[in-house]
Enzyme design. Structure first.
Site, short mmCIF file in Angstrom:
data_model
loop_
_atom_site.label_atom_id
_atom_site.label_comp_id
_atom_site.label_asym_id
_atom_site.label_seq_id
_atom_site.Cartn_x
_atom_site.Cartn_y
_atom_site.Cartn_z
N TYR A 106 0.84 -1.20 0.00
CA TYR A 106 0.00 0.00 0.00
C TYR A 106 0.87 1.24 0.00
CZ TYR A 106 -3.48 3.37 1.81
OH TYR A 106 -4.33 4.43 1.98
N ASP A 133 -1.45 15.34 6.29
CA ASP A 133 -2.34 14.64 5.34
C ASP A 133 -3.60 15.46 5.12
OD1 ASP A 133 -3.61 12.67 3.83
OD2 ASP A 133 -4.18 11.48 5.58
N ASP A 137 -3.38 5.12 -2.52
CA ASP A 137 -4.34 6.09 -1.97
C ASP A 137 -4.35 7.31 -2.88
OD1 ASP A 137 -5.68 7.96 -0.43
OD2 ASP A 137 -4.42 7.71 1.35
N ASP A 196 -6.70 9.75 -2.52
CA ASP A 196 -7.52 10.77 -1.86
C ASP A 196 -8.85 10.95 -2.62
OD1 ASP A 196 -5.51 11.05 0.03
OD2 ASP A 196 -4.68 12.88 -0.84
N HIS A 225 -7.61 3.62 -4.18
CA HIS A 225 -8.86 3.96 -3.49
C HIS A 225 -9.11 5.45 -3.55
CE1 HIS A 225 -7.34 5.46 0.43
NE2 HIS A 225 -6.50 4.45 0.47
N GLU A 240 -11.92 8.51 -2.33
CA GLU A 240 -12.81 8.71 -1.18
C GLU A 240 -13.88 9.78 -1.43
OE1 GLU A 240 -9.41 9.51 1.17
OE2 GLU A 240 -9.82 11.63 1.40
N CYS A 252 -7.42 13.60 7.26
CA CYS A 252 -7.21 12.21 7.66
C CYS A 252 -8.56 11.64 8.06
CB CYS A 252 -6.23 12.17 8.83
SG CYS A 252 -6.30 10.63 9.75
N ARG A 277 -13.82 4.45 -1.16
CA ARG A 277 -13.74 4.61 0.29
C ARG A 277 -14.87 5.51 0.74
NH1 ARG A 277 -8.56 7.21 3.64
NH2 ARG A 277 -9.75 8.83 4.71
N GLU A 332 -14.09 3.34 6.17
CA GLU A 332 -13.12 4.13 6.95
C GLU A 332 -13.61 4.43 8.36
OE1 GLU A 332 -10.31 4.71 7.60
OE2 GLU A 332 -9.49 6.65 7.01
N ASN A 375 -9.26 -0.64 7.62
CA ASN A 375 -8.04 0.16 7.79
C ASN A 375 -7.63 0.12 9.26
OD1 ASN A 375 -6.03 2.09 7.80
ND2 ASN A 375 -7.45 3.82 7.54
C1 LIG Z 1 -5.28 5.29 5.23
C2 LIG Z 1 -4.95 6.74 5.17
O1 LIG Z 1 -5.83 7.37 4.26
C3 LIG Z 1 -3.54 6.95 4.61
O2 LIG Z 1 -3.33 7.98 3.95
O3 LIG Z 1 -2.68 6.13 4.91
C4 LIG Z 1 -5.01 7.44 6.56
C5 LIG Z 1 -4.19 6.73 7.62
C6 LIG Z 1 -3.97 7.50 8.91
O4 LIG Z 1 -3.98 8.74 8.91
O5 LIG Z 1 -3.70 6.85 9.92
C7 LIG Z 1 -6.47 7.59 6.95
O6 LIG Z 1 -7.03 6.68 7.56
O7 LIG Z 1 -7.07 8.64 6.62
MG LIG Z 2 -5.10 8.75 3.02
#
Ligand SMILES: C[C@](O)(C(=O)O)[C@H](CC(=O)O)C(=O)O
Ligand SMILES: [Mg+2]
Length: 297
Positions: free
Chosen positions: A44, A59, A86, A88, A113, A115, A123, A158, A188, A210
């Site tokens: 991943y 993030d 990912d 986004d 993925h 979202e 996040c 997602r 999520e 996750n």
């Molecule tokens: C899965 C996630 O989208 C990621 O970017 O790794 C994050 C992980 C995290 O911030 O712990 C998320 O869950 O938004």
């Molecule tokens: Mg993410």
């Protein structure tokens, strides 16, 4: 000659063969090699990981397609394992999403993925997330599905809806995303095993859990998640968090002690590094290519 299996096909096969499939977050190409050696069957690339580790940003939707594609290329170049990426919100409207899918397919990804948060995303485990409507997300999914050059490439939708809209609405959204063509669902910030059970009963595509640390989701085991019907279990940043802690300790020790002697035990040795990289095979190759009979070597 048979054409090699595409990254998408390899990702789908991994989901079929390992139940549930443990997906290891690899924040860079070297981590991908380490995960492979530990026996993982799929990797991943975390959006948070690209932002945090490659750019030193939070993030919050600051990094873009080109930033992520570069890390995908590096990982896919050295690892045979199929990679989930990912993306986004897909970084824009339908044409941007289409471009993301084509570009990441070329870069070597097997799955992405996408979202249902607004572009200024957060996040998934933080408060204050805002979502687009289910129909806007359906359009995103359609754009992604329509754009994939390889029909086996996996489009995972997602939903971040559980926190703000509740379980029923989140499951309803998941169902609509599947109808729009999503191959898998990423549920999520789930807080209870029974909620996973509800997701997996409601949709007939694989559901991902996750299991990120220090977030909303308890650290359920792979057995527990499997018994709730979950088909993929994600550890997006586990190794990155551990590396960061180890690096803090090493930096502090060198500043404090004026030597790294006390922290050598926490380091991978040169030999271990070379074993992971296959360093000696590279050297042998050089010797084969360039040593001349009777020459100096
Ligand atoms: C899965 C996630 O989208 C990621 O970017 O790794 C994050 C992980 C995290 O911030 O712990 C998320 O869950 O938004
Ligand atoms: Mg993410």
């Amino acid at each position: 000659m048979a054409s090699p299996e595409s990254a998408g096909a390899r990702f789908r096969r991994a989901v079929e063969e390992e139940r549930p499939l443990q997906v290891a977050g690899a924040i860079n190409a070297y981590s991908a090699l380490l995960a492979e050696r530990a026996g993982f069957r799929a990797l991943y690339l975390s959006g948070a990981g690209v932002a945090n580790a490659s750019y030193g940003y939070p993030d919050l939707g600051i990094t873009q397609l080109a930033d992520v594609a570069e890390d995908v290329r590096r990982i896919a170049d050295v690892s045979p394992l199929p990679l989930l990426v990912d993306i986004d919100t897909g970084w824009g409207g339908a044409f941007n999403i289409a471009r993301s899918i084509r570009e990441l397919t070329r870069a070597g990804a097997g799955a992405v993925h996408l979202e249902d948060q607004v572009q200024a995303k957060r996040c998934g485990h933080r408060p204050g997330k805002a979502l687009v409507s289910a129909s806007e997300m359906v359009d995103r999914v359609r754009a992604a599905v329509d754009a994939r050059p390889d029909p086996a490439f996996v489009i995972m939708a997602r939903t971040d809806a559980l926190a703000s809209e509740g379980l029923e609405a989140a499951i309803d959204r998941a169902g609509r995303y599947v109808e729009a063509g999503a191959d898998m669902i990423f549920a999520e910030a789930v807080t209870e095993l029974d909620q996973y059970r509800a997701f997996t009963r409601a949709v007939d595509v694989p559901v991902l859990a996750n299991i990120t640390e220090f977030g909303r989701t308890p650290l359920f085991t792979v057995e527990e998640l499997g018994s709730a019907g979950v088909r993929l279990v994600l550890y997006p940043l586990s190794a990155f968090r551990a590396m960061s802690r180890a690096a803090e300790a090493v930096y502090a020790a060198i500043r404090r002690d004026g030597t790294q002697r006390e922290v050598l035990d926490s380091m991978q040795t040169r030999d271990e590094l070379y074993a992971v990289l296959g360093y000696h095979d590279y050297e042998r190759k050089l010797d084969e290519l360039f040593s001349r009979d009777g020459g100096e070597g």
